[in-house]
Design an enzyme around this catalytic site. Structure first.
Site, PDB file in Angstrom:
ATOM      1  CG  LEU A  76      -1.803   1.186   1.502  1.00 20.40           C
ATOM      2  CD1 LEU A  76      -2.822   1.377   0.383  1.00 20.40           C
ATOM      3  CD2 LEU A  76      -2.527   1.031   2.840  1.00 20.40           C
ATOM      4  CG  LEU A  83       0.207  -0.366  15.726  1.00 19.89           C
ATOM      5  CD1 LEU A  83      -0.681   0.250  16.787  1.00 19.89           C
ATOM      6  CD2 LEU A  83      -0.109  -1.841  15.590  1.00 19.89           C
ATOM      7  NE  ARG A 134      -1.241  -1.745  -5.657  1.00 18.01           N
ATOM      8  CZ  ARG A 134      -0.060  -2.330  -5.534  1.00 18.01           C
ATOM      9  NH1 ARG A 134       0.040  -3.636  -5.522  1.00 18.01           N
ATOM     10  NH2 ARG A 134       1.039  -1.619  -5.467  1.00 18.01           N
TER      11      ARG A 134
HETATM   12  C1  FAD Z   1       0.206  -6.375  -9.907  1.00 19.31           C
HETATM   13  C2  FAD Z   1       1.353  -5.597  -9.332  1.00 19.31           C
HETATM   14  C3  FAD Z   1       2.585  -6.181  -9.185  1.00 19.31           C
HETATM   15  C4  FAD Z   1       3.664  -5.447  -8.664  1.00 19.31           C
HETATM   16  N1  FAD Z   1       4.889  -6.049  -8.511  1.00 19.31           N
HETATM   17  C5  FAD Z   1       5.936  -5.380  -7.983  1.00 19.31           C
HETATM   18  C6  FAD Z   1       7.218  -5.985  -7.806  1.00 19.31           C
HETATM   19  O1  FAD Z   1       7.401  -7.137  -8.117  1.00 19.31           O
HETATM   20  N2  FAD Z   1       8.208  -5.260  -7.257  1.00 19.31           N
HETATM   21  C7  FAD Z   1       8.041  -3.939  -6.908  1.00 19.31           C
HETATM   22  O2  FAD Z   1       8.976  -3.291  -6.426  1.00 19.31           O
HETATM   23  N3  FAD Z   1       6.836  -3.348  -7.056  1.00 19.31           N
HETATM   24  C8  FAD Z   1       5.788  -4.011  -7.582  1.00 19.31           C
HETATM   25  N4  FAD Z   1       4.570  -3.394  -7.726  1.00 19.31           N
HETATM   26  C9  FAD Z   1       4.438  -2.029  -7.259  1.00 19.31           C
HETATM   27  C10 FAD Z   1       4.449  -1.026  -8.427  1.00 19.31           C
HETATM   28  O3  FAD Z   1       5.629  -1.100  -9.162  1.00 19.31           O
HETATM   29  C11 FAD Z   1       4.284   0.424  -7.915  1.00 19.31           C
HETATM   30  O4  FAD Z   1       5.401   0.783  -7.138  1.00 19.31           O
HETATM   31  C12 FAD Z   1       3.071   0.609  -7.057  1.00 19.31           C
HETATM   32  O5  FAD Z   1       1.959  -0.015  -7.631  1.00 19.31           O
HETATM   33  C13 FAD Z   1       2.805   2.121  -6.885  1.00 19.31           C
HETATM   34  O6  FAD Z   1       2.142   2.600  -8.036  1.00 19.31           O
HETATM   35  P1  FAD Z   1       2.636   3.868  -8.889  1.00 19.31           P
HETATM   36  O7  FAD Z   1       4.021   3.668  -9.369  1.00 19.31           O
HETATM   37  O8  FAD Z   1       1.585   4.080  -9.915  1.00 19.31           O
HETATM   38  O9  FAD Z   1       2.771   5.009  -7.827  1.00 19.31           O
HETATM   39  P2  FAD Z   1       1.798   6.110  -7.184  1.00 19.31           P
HETATM   40  O10 FAD Z   1       2.555   6.709  -6.079  1.00 19.31           O
HETATM   41  O11 FAD Z   1       0.449   5.509  -6.873  1.00 19.31           O
HETATM   42  O12 FAD Z   1       1.701   7.204  -8.291  1.00 19.31           O
HETATM   43  C14 FAD Z   1       0.617   7.429  -9.154  1.00 19.31           C
HETATM   44  C15 FAD Z   1       1.179   7.894 -10.490  1.00 19.31           C
HETATM   45  O13 FAD Z   1       1.855   9.131 -10.305  1.00 19.31           O
HETATM   46  C16 FAD Z   1       3.003   9.163 -11.156  1.00 19.31           C
HETATM   47  N5  FAD Z   1       4.218   9.232 -10.334  1.00 19.31           N
HETATM   48  C17 FAD Z   1       4.330   8.934  -9.005  1.00 19.31           C
HETATM   49  N6  FAD Z   1       5.573   9.120  -8.576  1.00 19.31           N
HETATM   50  C18 FAD Z   1       6.281   9.523  -9.636  1.00 19.31           C
HETATM   51  C19 FAD Z   1       7.643   9.851  -9.829  1.00 19.31           C
HETATM   52  N7  FAD Z   1       8.530   9.804  -8.836  1.00 19.31           N
HETATM   53  N8  FAD Z   1       8.050  10.222 -11.057  1.00 19.31           N
HETATM   54  C20 FAD Z   1       7.170  10.278 -12.093  1.00 19.31           C
HETATM   55  N9  FAD Z   1       5.862   9.966 -11.981  1.00 19.31           N
HETATM   56  C21 FAD Z   1       5.424   9.590 -10.767  1.00 19.31           C
HETATM   57  C22 FAD Z   1       2.963   7.887 -11.999  1.00 19.31           C
HETATM   58  O14 FAD Z   1       2.247   8.128 -13.186  1.00 19.31           O
HETATM   59  C23 FAD Z   1       2.189   6.947 -11.102  1.00 19.31           C
HETATM   60  O15 FAD Z   1       1.576   5.862 -11.782  1.00 19.31           O
HETATM   61  C24 FAD Z   1       3.483  -4.113  -8.255  1.00 19.31           C
HETATM   62  C25 FAD Z   1       2.208  -3.520  -8.401  1.00 19.31           C
HETATM   63  C26 FAD Z   1       1.153  -4.248  -8.924  1.00 19.31           C
HETATM   64  C27 FAD Z   1      -0.212  -3.580  -9.048  1.00 19.31           C
END
Ligand code: FAD
Length: 261
Positions: A98, A110, A211
């Site tokens: 999350l 927590l 998710r």
């Molecule tokens: C099915 C599934 C499998 C996954 N497997 C793995 C895994 O094996 N290993 C792993 O490490 N993670 C994994 N993840 C996590 C995934 O890589 C993301 O880190 C996580 O879902 C957070 O989503 P987000 O990157 O969209 O970030 P959020 O913080 O939710 O950001 C939302 C959006 O804002 C933009 N954004 C946010 N931050 C930045 C930034 N710094 N620069 C540019 N744009 C930005 C992007 O467009 C991003 O999509 C998995 C996720 C899913 C759903």
């Protein structure tokens, strides 16, 4: 637990400052949008084009207004309304995933360092609940983990009293922290946690979409689906484009034609 409220009347001074021929004052005559988040998004969006005169989209057409934003990907106005949720009965492995969502989210969780073993609880996955053998293994495992945590804490406190340097501290809370930060190392992923989370409408939409997808982890999918159920009630205009889908494993998710606004 909490959500943004709007005070649309506070715009009156701005609107009445323009020439009377523009009739911007009539903006506040519309019957208000009944959902605060949608009202905030619409009002913020209408600031962009000074859409306060007679030709504006009226509040009764708020759904059309929001749908147009979603369709055109004008997502930034959805960042204004915020919503807080208190989540418990979830595992530390879920919150590890999350908190990867950074943009638009705030977290207060927590602490396993400041909180003692008295509030230690565990989360049994659905896969274990349905199977007698796996359920028994879960129960034995958490009993053992809780007992081991207690035992470890006792030994560490004793060592602390004996003057062990690395466990020493000045304040009472710091003494407990020094013990708990070590003892927690044996706690499993299925340890329960409590977390207060706050997101805006845009970031909540993103988490719901990512998710509840078929590839998402099932405990997280259930949480994301419940976030959707709450948001669909609290903000039906901002979350009304989602439709519920059923996956072969019996879990539920949502789909929309306007992903990632
Ligand atoms: C099915 C599934 C499998 C996954 N497997 C793995 C895994 O094996 N290993 C792993 O490490 N993670 C994994 N993840 C996590 C995934 O890589 C993301 O880190 C996580 O879902 C957070 O989503 P987000 O990157 O969209 O970030 P959020 O913080 O939710 O950001 C939302 C959006 O804002 C933009 N954004 C946010 N931050 C930045 C930034 N710094 N620069 C540019 N744009 C930005 C992007 O467009 C991003 O999509 C998995 C996720 C899913 C759903």
């Amino acid at each position: 637990m909490a959500k943004t409220a709007i005070d649309i009347e506070a715009m009156r001074a701005l609107l009445e400052g323009y020439g009377p021929d523009l009739q911007f004052g009539t903006y506040l005559d519309d019957p208000p949008v009944p959902w605060d988040g949608a009202a905030v998004v619409k009002a913020a969006g209408q600031v962009c084009y000074a859409s306060w005169g007679k030709a504006r989209t009226a509040n009764k057409d708020v759904q059309d207004y929001i749908d147009h934003l979603l369709e055109s990907g004008h997502g930034s106005v959805l960042e204004h309304p915020n919503y807080s949720f208190l989540v418990w009965g979830i595992s530390r492995s879920l919150t590890h995933e999350l908190v990867r969502h950074r943009a638009g989210w705030a977290y207060s969780q927590l602490s396993q360092r400041y909180v003692s073993g008295k509030v230690l609880r565990f989360v049994e996955r659905l896969e274990y609940q349905k199977d007698e053998k796996l359920h028994a293994m879960f129960e034995a495992r958490i009993e053992k983990a809780a007992a081991e945590y207690e035992e470890l804490a006792k030994i560490l406190v004793a060592k602390q009293k004996e003057g062990e340097q690395i466990l020493s501290a000045k304040a009472k809370t710091d003494l407990r922290k020094k013990v708990q930060q070590v003892a927690r190392s044996i706690l499993p992923n299925e340890t329960e946690t409590v977390i207060w989370i706050t997101g805006n409408a845009r970031s909540i939409r993103h988490v719901i979409e990512m998710r509840t997808s078929e590839g998402a982890e099932t405990e997280f999918r259930e949480l994301a689906f419940r976030l959707y159920l709450i948001m669909a009630q609290v903000e039906p205009v901002l979350f009304g484009d989602y439709r519920i889908v059923h996956f072969p494993d019996g879990t539920r998710g949502v789909k929309t034609r306007w992903r990632k606004v």
